[in-house]
Design a protein around this motif. Structure first.
Motif, PDB file in Angstrom:
ATOM      1  N   PHE A  11       6.473  -1.725   1.704  1.00 61.22           N
ATOM      2  CA  PHE A  11       5.818  -0.789   0.806  1.00 61.22           C
ATOM      3  C   PHE A  11       4.568  -0.200   1.450  1.00 61.22           C
ATOM      4  N   ILE A  12       3.759  -1.036   2.084  1.00 62.82           N
ATOM      5  CA  ILE A  12       2.539  -0.555   2.738  1.00 62.82           C
ATOM      6  C   ILE A  12       2.888   0.474   3.806  1.00 62.82           C
ATOM      7  N   GLU A  13       3.897   0.181   4.598  1.00 62.56           N
ATOM      8  CA  GLU A  13       4.312   1.115   5.650  1.00 62.56           C
ATOM      9  C   GLU A  13       4.815   2.433   5.059  1.00 62.56           C
ATOM     10  N   MET A  14       5.671   2.357   4.051  1.00 55.54           N
ATOM     11  CA  MET A  14       6.210   3.561   3.419  1.00 55.54           C
ATOM     12  C   MET A  14       5.091   4.383   2.796  1.00 55.54           C
ATOM     13  N   ASP A  16       1.879   4.411   3.534  1.00 52.71           N
ATOM     14  CA  ASP A  16       1.022   4.960   4.584  1.00 52.71           C
ATOM     15  C   ASP A  16       1.673   6.181   5.240  1.00 52.71           C
ATOM     16  N   ARG A  17       2.957   6.116   5.468  1.00 48.58           N
ATOM     17  CA  ARG A  17       3.660   7.256   6.072  1.00 48.58           C
ATOM     18  C   ARG A  17       3.680   8.459   5.139  1.00 48.58           C
ATOM     19  N   ARG A  18       3.905   8.221   3.871  1.00 51.38           N
ATOM     20  CA  ARG A  18       3.993   9.327   2.910  1.00 51.38           C
ATOM     21  C   ARG A  18       2.631   9.932   2.582  1.00 51.38           C
ATOM     22  N   MET A  19       1.628   9.075   2.390  1.00 51.41           N
ATOM     23  CA  MET A  19       0.329   9.536   1.914  1.00 51.41           C
ATOM     24  C   MET A  19      -0.686   9.788   3.041  1.00 51.41           C
ATOM     25  N   GLY A  20      -0.474   9.146   4.177  1.00 49.71           N
ATOM     26  CA  GLY A  20      -1.416   9.290   5.282  1.00 49.71           C
ATOM     27  C   GLY A  20      -2.541   8.269   5.257  1.00 49.71           C
ATOM     28  N   PHE A  21      -2.479   7.340   4.316  1.00 47.89           N
ATOM     29  CA  PHE A  21      -3.454   6.258   4.211  1.00 47.89           C
ATOM     30  C   PHE A  21      -2.782   5.108   3.471  1.00 47.89           C
ATOM     31  N   PRO A  22      -3.278   3.877   3.660  1.00 47.21           N
ATOM     32  CA  PRO A  22      -2.636   2.716   3.039  1.00 47.21           C
ATOM     33  C   PRO A  22      -2.940   2.615   1.542  1.00 47.21           C
ATOM     34  N   PRO A  23      -2.115   1.866   0.831  1.00 43.93           N
ATOM     35  CA  PRO A  23      -2.364   1.669  -0.607  1.00 43.93           C
ATOM     36  C   PRO A  23      -3.521   0.701  -0.832  1.00 43.93           C
ATOM     37  N   THR A  24      -4.079   0.747  -2.029  1.00 45.57           N
ATOM     38  CA  THR A  24      -5.084  -0.237  -2.426  1.00 45.57           C
ATOM     39  C   THR A  24      -4.362  -1.506  -2.895  1.00 45.57           C
ATOM     40  N   ARG A  60      -9.055   0.788   0.978  1.00 45.59           N
ATOM     41  CA  ARG A  60      -7.844   1.142   1.723  1.00 45.59           C
ATOM     42  C   ARG A  60      -7.939   0.636   3.168  1.00 45.59           C
ATOM     43  N   GLY A  61      -8.412  -0.587   3.305  1.00 38.52           N
ATOM     44  CA  GLY A  61      -8.651  -1.168   4.617  1.00 38.52           C
ATOM     45  C   GLY A  61      -7.517  -2.001   5.178  1.00 38.52           C
ATOM     46  N   ILE A  62      -6.306  -1.751   4.743  1.00 35.90           N
ATOM     47  CA  ILE A  62      -5.147  -2.513   5.228  1.00 35.90           C
ATOM     48  C   ILE A  62      -4.508  -1.731   6.376  1.00 35.90           C
ATOM     49  N   ARG A  63      -4.317  -2.381   7.514  1.00 36.60           N
ATOM     50  CA  ARG A  63      -3.677  -1.745   8.665  1.00 36.60           C
ATOM     51  C   ARG A  63      -2.567  -2.650   9.183  1.00 36.60           C
ATOM     52  N   LEU A  64      -1.386  -2.097   9.329  1.00 31.80           N
ATOM     53  CA  LEU A  64      -0.278  -2.853   9.893  1.00 31.80           C
ATOM     54  C   LEU A  64      -0.490  -2.989  11.388  1.00 31.80           C
ATOM     55  N   ARG A  65      -0.158  -4.136  11.919  1.00 32.86           N
ATOM     56  CA  ARG A  65      -0.303  -4.344  13.370  1.00 32.86           C
ATOM     57  C   ARG A  65       0.900  -3.824  14.123  1.00 32.86           C
ATOM     58  N   ARG A  66       2.029  -3.776  13.450  1.00 30.77           N
ATOM     59  CA  ARG A  66       3.237  -3.236  14.087  1.00 30.77           C
ATOM     60  C   ARG A  66       3.969  -2.373  13.075  1.00 30.77           C
ATOM     61  N   ARG A  67       4.720  -1.460  13.575  1.00 29.52           N
ATOM     62  CA  ARG A  67       5.522  -0.588  12.725  1.00 29.52           C
ATOM     63  C   ARG A  67       6.988  -0.979  12.890  1.00 29.52           C
ATOM     64  N   ALA A  68       7.746  -0.799  11.837  1.00 24.83           N
ATOM     65  CA  ALA A  68       9.186  -1.060  11.920  1.00 24.83           C
ATOM     66  C   ALA A  68       9.790  -0.051  12.887  1.00 24.83           C
ATOM     67  N   VAL A  69      10.795  -0.479  13.606  1.00 22.37           N
ATOM     68  CA  VAL A  69      11.478   0.408  14.536  1.00 22.37           C
ATOM     69  C   VAL A  69      12.317   1.381  13.743  1.00 22.37           C
ATOM     70  N   GLU A  70      12.130   2.651  14.021  1.00 19.96           N
ATOM     71  CA  GLU A  70      12.906   3.663  13.329  1.00 19.96           C
ATOM     72  C   GLU A  70      14.211   3.890  14.056  1.00 19.96           C
TER      73      GLU A  70
END
Length: 73
Positions: A11-14, A16-24, A60-70
């Motif tokens: 959810f966080i990744e999705m 962030d991709r859609r909105m351009g920033f992470p969720p709260t 909105r200080g959540i950052r993923l360390r890795r992204r899922a492989v597309e």
């Protein structure tokens, strides 16, 4: 990693991709029907596991360390 934690990461990744920033944390809790304390517990666990980093004091200080492989089709 629990099933809920895996779903949270996706959810966080999705988001962030859609909105351009992470969720709260509240937005994550609303999505999964959980309290912010449950969200915080699981985010802390994910941070300890190295899946993400959390910037203290930032909503909105959540950052993923890795992204899922597309997969390209």
């Amino acid at each position: 990693m629990t099933n809920l934690q895996s779903q949270m990461l996706a959810f966080i990744e999705m988001y962030d991709r859609r909105m351009g920033f992470p969720p709260t944390r509240r937005e994550i809790g609303d999505r999964f029907g959980r309290s912010t304390s449950v969200v915080n517990y699981n985010l802390d666990s994910l941070e300890r596991e190295g899946e993400l980093t959390i910037s203290p004091g930032k909503a909105r200080g959540i950052r993923l360390r890795r992204r899922a492989v597309e997969v390209q089709v």
